[in-house]
Structure formats: C-alpha cells, structure tokens
Scaffold this motif. Structure first.
Motif: not given
Length: 121
Positions: A27-55
């Motif tokens: 739901x872009x405020x400036x037109x367009x369909x948005x974006x989809x992606x993935x962030x992979x991890x091969x870590x067997x332990x714990x991983x923290x991701x900080x997600x940012x968003x665009x206005x």
C-alpha cells in the motif's frame, strides 16, 4: 501494539536456527505495489533482526519459515514479546490504520509486490 511510525521504535525479531525472515511492504503512499524479500540465516543458534520500514508504505508484514521458534518485540523499553507468523496467510504486521497484529493475511499483497531480494545483503 500501536507504535506505527514512531521514530526510534522498530520491531526486533529473534529467531532460532536456520531459515528465512520474509518481509513485505505494501500500500504505497506514492504509487507502486510494494516490495517483498527475505533475509536468510544459516545460524544454528539465535539471530536478532532489526526491521526498518519506509514512510512511503502504509502496510508492513513479516514471517519466519525456519526450523526453530521466532518471537518479536519493539525496541526500547517494551516488555511485550509475541510469536512471529509462519506464512503470508498468517503473518505478523501492521495493517493500514492499525497497530501490530499476529495472524493477518497479506498473501494477495505479497503476490502483487515486486521482488526486493537484492535489498538484503
């Protein structure tokens, strides 16, 4: 949790084991369909991701497809910890005009979004 668009606050996703954190803007405020992606991890332990968003977008969602559990919380002083969705039909996100929710269905928005796979390096 209604923290939409508050400077300095963002979801932190903690996952265990290998897998992919999928991320969607829609739901872009400036037109367009948005974006989809993935962030992979091969870590067997714990991983923290900080997600940012665009206005430039009014809707955001994410889910975890990994082997272990995944939880999210808001950066800062929040003590609320919640599970992460497991598909676009059962995602975690902010529907337009709402706070964070678990179990939203954004499959149609994900299908219409452009691929942002090269955005995550």
């Amino acid at each position: 949790m209604a923290m939409n668009y508050v400077n300095g606050l963002a979801p932190i996703v903690t996952v265990t084991g290998p897998g992919n954190l999928h991320h969607l803007t829609y739901e872009s405020a400036v037109g367009g369909n948005g974006a989809v992606g993935r962030i992979p991890t091969a870590n067997e332990g714990t991983t923290n991701f900080l997600l940012g968003f665009s206005y430039n977008y009014r809707g955001f969602a994410f889910y975890w497809d990994g082997q272990g559990p995944a939880f999210w919380r808001i950066s800062g002083n929040s003590s609320t910890i919640e599970p992460v969705g497991t598909s676009w039909e059962n995602a975690t996100g902010i529907p337009v005009g709402s706070g964070f929710q678990l179990g939203i269905n954004v499959a149609s928005q994900a299908a219409a979004a452009g691929n942002a796979a090269n955005c995550y390096r």
